[in-house]
Design a protein around this motif. Structure first.
Motif, PDB file in Angstrom:
ATOM      1  N   MET A 141       0.844  -1.196   0.000  1.00 18.60           N
ATOM      2  CA  MET A 141       0.000   0.000   0.000  1.00 18.60           C
ATOM      3  C   MET A 141       0.881   1.250   0.000  1.00 18.60           C
ATOM      4  N   ALA A 142       0.558   2.198  -0.886  1.00 20.37           N
ATOM      5  CA  ALA A 142       1.348   3.422  -0.985  1.00 20.37           C
ATOM      6  C   ALA A 142       1.196   4.247   0.281  1.00 20.37           C
ATOM      7  N   THR A 143       2.312   4.795   0.732  1.00 17.32           N
ATOM      8  CA  THR A 143       2.298   5.619   1.934  1.00 17.32           C
ATOM      9  C   THR A 143       3.078   6.901   1.691  1.00 17.32           C
ATOM     10  N   GLY A 144       2.931   7.860   2.633  1.00 14.75           N
ATOM     11  CA  GLY A 144       3.705   9.086   2.566  1.00 14.75           C
ATOM     12  C   GLY A 144       3.184  10.062   1.530  1.00 14.75           C
ATOM     13  N   THR A 145       3.913  11.157   1.397  1.00 16.80           N
ATOM     14  CA  THR A 145       3.526  12.247   0.503  1.00 16.80           C
ATOM     15  C   THR A 145       4.616  12.495  -0.527  1.00 16.80           C
ATOM     16  N   ILE A 146       4.208  12.733  -1.743  1.00 21.50           N
ATOM     17  CA  ILE A 146       5.110  13.203  -2.797  1.00 21.50           C
ATOM     18  C   ILE A 146       4.753  14.651  -3.088  1.00 21.50           C
ATOM     19  N   VAL A 147       5.736  15.522  -3.037  1.00 24.48           N
ATOM     20  CA  VAL A 147       5.528  16.943  -3.324  1.00 24.48           C
ATOM     21  C   VAL A 147       6.086  17.253  -4.712  1.00 24.48           C
ATOM     22  N   VAL A 148       5.239  17.757  -5.581  1.00 19.86           N
ATOM     23  CA  VAL A 148       5.633  18.143  -6.937  1.00 19.86           C
ATOM     24  C   VAL A 148       5.710  19.661  -6.982  1.00 19.86           C
ATOM     25  N   THR A 149       6.907  20.204  -7.004  1.00 19.89           N
ATOM     26  CA  THR A 149       7.081  21.659  -6.956  1.00 19.89           C
ATOM     27  C   THR A 149       6.919  22.308  -8.320  1.00 19.89           C
ATOM     28  N   VAL A 150       6.842  21.517  -9.381  1.00 20.64           N
ATOM     29  CA  VAL A 150       6.829  22.032 -10.752  1.00 20.64           C
ATOM     30  C   VAL A 150       5.480  22.683 -11.048  1.00 20.64           C
ATOM     31  N   HIS A 151       5.498  23.946 -11.470  1.00 22.43           N
ATOM     32  CA  HIS A 151       4.245  24.650 -11.738  1.00 22.43           C
ATOM     33  C   HIS A 151       3.552  24.077 -12.971  1.00 22.43           C
ATOM     34  N   ARG A 152       2.221  24.248 -12.995  1.00 27.17           N
ATOM     35  CA  ARG A 152       1.369  23.556 -13.960  1.00 27.17           C
ATOM     36  C   ARG A 152       1.780  23.759 -15.421  1.00 27.17           C
ATOM     37  N   PRO A 153       2.077  24.982 -15.912  1.00 30.48           N
ATOM     38  CA  PRO A 153       2.441  25.107 -17.334  1.00 30.48           C
ATOM     39  C   PRO A 153       3.654  24.260 -17.718  1.00 30.48           C
ATOM     40  N   LEU A 154       4.673  24.245 -16.861  1.00 25.18           N
ATOM     41  CA  LEU A 154       5.845  23.425 -17.152  1.00 25.18           C
ATOM     42  C   LEU A 154       5.512  21.953 -17.009  1.00 25.18           C
ATOM     43  N   ARG A 155       4.697  21.625 -16.025  1.00 25.54           N
ATOM     44  CA  ARG A 155       4.320  20.232 -15.818  1.00 25.54           C
ATOM     45  C   ARG A 155       3.547  19.696 -17.025  1.00 25.54           C
ATOM     46  N   ASP A 156       2.703  20.520 -17.613  1.00 25.09           N
ATOM     47  CA  ASP A 156       1.952  20.090 -18.785  1.00 25.09           C
ATOM     48  C   ASP A 156       2.867  19.770 -19.958  1.00 25.09           C
ATOM     49  N   MET A 157       4.036  20.435 -20.028  1.00 24.28           N
ATOM     50  CA  MET A 157       4.983  20.186 -21.116  1.00 24.28           C
ATOM     51  C   MET A 157       5.865  18.975 -20.859  1.00 24.28           C
ATOM     52  N   THR A 158       6.087  18.640 -19.585  1.00 19.73           N
ATOM     53  CA  THR A 158       7.104  17.638 -19.251  1.00 19.73           C
ATOM     54  C   THR A 158       6.554  16.370 -18.606  1.00 19.73           C
ATOM     55  N   LEU A 159       5.229  16.302 -18.426  1.00 20.11           N
ATOM     56  CA  LEU A 159       4.637  15.137 -17.768  1.00 20.11           C
ATOM     57  C   LEU A 159       3.422  14.660 -18.547  1.00 20.11           C
ATOM     58  N   LYS A 160       3.496  13.451 -19.077  1.00 16.65           N
ATOM     59  CA  LYS A 160       2.373  12.876 -19.800  1.00 16.65           C
ATOM     60  C   LYS A 160       1.251  12.532 -18.821  1.00 16.65           C
ATOM     61  N   PRO A 161      -0.007  12.609 -19.257  1.00 19.01           N
ATOM     62  CA  PRO A 161      -1.136  12.293 -18.368  1.00 19.01           C
ATOM     63  C   PRO A 161      -1.032  10.916 -17.735  1.00 19.01           C
ATOM     64  N   GLU A 162      -0.570   9.931 -18.488  1.00 19.64           N
ATOM     65  CA  GLU A 162      -0.456   8.583 -17.927  1.00 19.64           C
ATOM     66  C   GLU A 162       0.611   8.502 -16.834  1.00 19.64           C
ATOM     67  N   ASP A 163       1.669   9.312 -16.966  1.00 23.19           N
ATOM     68  CA  ASP A 163       2.693   9.337 -15.925  1.00 23.19           C
ATOM     69  C   ASP A 163       2.196  10.076 -14.683  1.00 23.19           C
ATOM     70  N   GLU A 164       1.394  11.120 -14.905  1.00 24.03           N
ATOM     71  CA  GLU A 164       0.815  11.830 -13.765  1.00 24.03           C
ATOM     72  C   GLU A 164      -0.140  10.919 -12.998  1.00 24.03           C
ATOM     73  N   ALA A 165      -0.911  10.112 -13.737  1.00 20.53           N
ATOM     74  CA  ALA A 165      -1.815   9.164 -13.084  1.00 20.53           C
ATOM     75  C   ALA A 165      -1.023   8.106 -12.321  1.00 20.53           C
ATOM     76  N   ARG A 166       0.091   7.678 -12.890  1.00 21.69           N
ATOM     77  CA  ARG A 166       0.932   6.680 -12.214  1.00 21.69           C
ATOM     78  C   ARG A 166       1.550   7.244 -10.946  1.00 21.69           C
ATOM     79  N   LEU A 167       1.902   8.523 -10.996  1.00 26.73           N
ATOM     80  CA  LEU A 167       2.473   9.167  -9.816  1.00 26.73           C
ATOM     81  C   LEU A 167       1.508   9.092  -8.630  1.00 26.73           C
ATOM     82  N   GLU A 168       0.231   9.247  -8.899  1.00 28.20           N
ATOM     83  CA  GLU A 168      -0.781   9.224  -7.839  1.00 28.20           C
ATOM     84  C   GLU A 168      -0.831   7.881  -7.124  1.00 28.20           C
TER      85      GLU A 168
END
Length: 337
Positions: A1-28
Motif C-alpha cells: 500500500m502506498a504511503t507518505g507524501t510526494i511533493v511536486v514543486t513544478v508549476h502547472r504550465p511546465l508540468r503540462d509540457m514535461t509530464l504525460k497524463p499517464e505518468d501523472e496518473a501513475r504518480l498518484e
C-alpha cells in the motif's frame, strides 16, 4: 500500500509540457498523498515550506523550483528521494541532502540526448554552409558551381576536438565517430584507458584547439572552467575552423569570441550567451560567420515529454527497492553543468 507524501514543486504550465497524463496518473499510485503546484508560477521558498512535513518521502523539482536548502530539508526529516526533472541539480538541492542520506536523481541524460543530436546537426549544417545557401536562394541566386568557400566541407575529413567527456560529451563522441575516426578529447578527469574505451585520443587543451577543424564544448560550470576558452585559446584555432558552444556561455570569454569572429578567422555555432535573451542590438546577431540559436539545444517535444516521466520511473524504482538509473552522487553533482 502506498504511503507518505510526494511533493511536486513544478508549476502547472511546465508540468503540462514535461509530464504525460499517464505518468501523472501513475504518480498518484506511488503515495497516499500527492501535493502539486497547480499554479501558473513557480513556488516561492515560503510556498515550498508550507508543503513540507515529516510525511514527505519524495520531492520532484525542475526549472524554477525553489531550492531544497537546509531549512527545507529539516522540515522534511523523512525525505528519501529528490527527483529533478531537468539538468543540473546543483541550484536546487543543498549538498547537505547527501549527508542526510537523501537520494538524488535527475533527467539530465534525457536532455543530453537532445543536446548531442543538436551538436551533430549544428556541425553538419555549418560545414556544409546550409544557412548561406538558403540565403542565396532566397535572394534569387543559385550556387557557385565554380567552387569557393561556399562548397562546404566533409566531416569525414575533419578532426573534431571535444572539450569534456560530460554526459553530453559522452553522447556526442559515438555520434561523431560515425562520421570521422579523428576525434580528440580534452578532459582532465579521463585517463588513457577510459579514452581508449571511448574511442578517442586524449589531448591537452592547447593541442586540441590548435589541431582541430571543429571544436565543440561540453564542460560544466565550475570555478576552474570560467572563461577556459579565452583570446589565447581562440587564437590557436586554425583559420576557418568551426567553434560550437551549446554548453554554457560561462566557459567562453564572450568579448574575445566576438573579436575573433568579427575578424573572420573562424566560424561558430552558438546556442548560449552571457545575456539571455540575447539583446536585440547584440553584435553577435550581425555576424555572417556565426549561426545563432536561442538556447534550444536540449529542447525537443520528445525530450520535454519524457523528463518528468523518467523521474516518476525513478521514484517507482526507489519505492520498489530497485536500483535507480539516473542517481547522482555528491561528487558527480559537483562536476556537472
Amino acid at each position: 500500500m502506498a504511503t507518505g507524501t510526494i511533493v511536486v514543486t513544478v508549476h502547472r504550465p511546465l508540468r503540462d509540457m514535461t509530464l504525460k497524463p499517464e505518468d501523472e496518473a501513475r504518480l498518484e499510485t506511488l503515495a497516499s498523498h500527492v501535493v502539486s503546484n497547480d499554479g501558473d508560477e513557480p513556488w516561492t521558498q515560503d510556498d515550498l515550506m508550507e508543503h513540507l512535513d515529516p510525511d514527505v518521502r519524495a520531492v520532484i523539482t525542475s526549472w524554477g523550483s525553489p531550492k531544497l536548502d537546509q531549512e527545507a530539508l529539516a522540515a522534511a526529516p523523512n525525505l528519501e528521494i529528490v527527483a529533478h526533472a531537468a539538468g543540473s541539480v546543483r541550484p536546487y538541492v543543498d549538498e547537505s541532502a547527501w549527508d542526510s542520506g537523501v537520494r538524488v536523481t535527475h533527467a539530465a541524460d534525457v536532455i543530453a540526448e537532445a543536446v548531442a543530436e543538436y551538436t551533430i546537426g549544428a556541425i553538419l549544417l555549418a560545414l556544409r554552409g546550409f544557412i548561406g545557401h538558403q540565403e542565396t536562394l532566397r535572394a534569387g541566386a543559385w550556387k557557385q558551381s565554380s567552387g569557393g568557400s561556399n562548397v562546404g566541407g566533409l566531416l569525414a575529413e575533419r578532426r573534431v576536438g571535444v572539450v569534456a567527456a560530460s554526459m553530453v560529451g559522452r553522447r556526442v563522441i559515438p555520434l561523431l565517430r560515425a562520421f570521422t575516426p579523428d576525434v580528440v578529447l580534452y578532459d582532465p578527469f579521463v585517463d588513457e584507458q577510459e579514452a581508449a574505451d571511448l574511442g578517442v585520443q586524449l589531448a591537452d587543451l592547447d593541442t586540441l584547439m590548435r589541431t582541430s577543424d571543429v571544436v565543440t564544448l561540453h564542460a560544466p560550470i565550475l570555478p576552474a572552467t570560467h572563461h577556459m576558452i579565452g583570446r589565447r585559446e581562440l587564437d590557436l584555432m586554425k583559420p576557418g575552423a568551426l567553434f560550437v558552444n551549446c554548453a554554457r556561455a560561462w566557459l567562453v570569454d564572450q568579448d574575445a569570441l566576438l573579436d575573433v569572429l568579427t575578424a573572420g578567422r573562424i566560424e561558430a555555432v552558438l546556442d548560449v550567451f552571457d545575456d539571455e535573451p540575447l539583446p536585440a542590438d547584440s553584435p553577435f546577431r550581425d555576424l555572417p560567420n556565426a549561426i545563432l540559436t536561442p538556447h534550444i539545444a536540449g529542447f525537443t517535444l520528445e525530450t520535454r515529454a519524457r523528463q518528468m516521466g523518467r523521474m516518476v520511473d525513478e521514484i517507482a524504482r526507489h519505492i520498489s527497492g530497485k536500483p535507480l538509473r539516473h542517481e547522482i552522487s555528491r561528487e558527480q553533482a559537483e562536476r556537472m553543468a
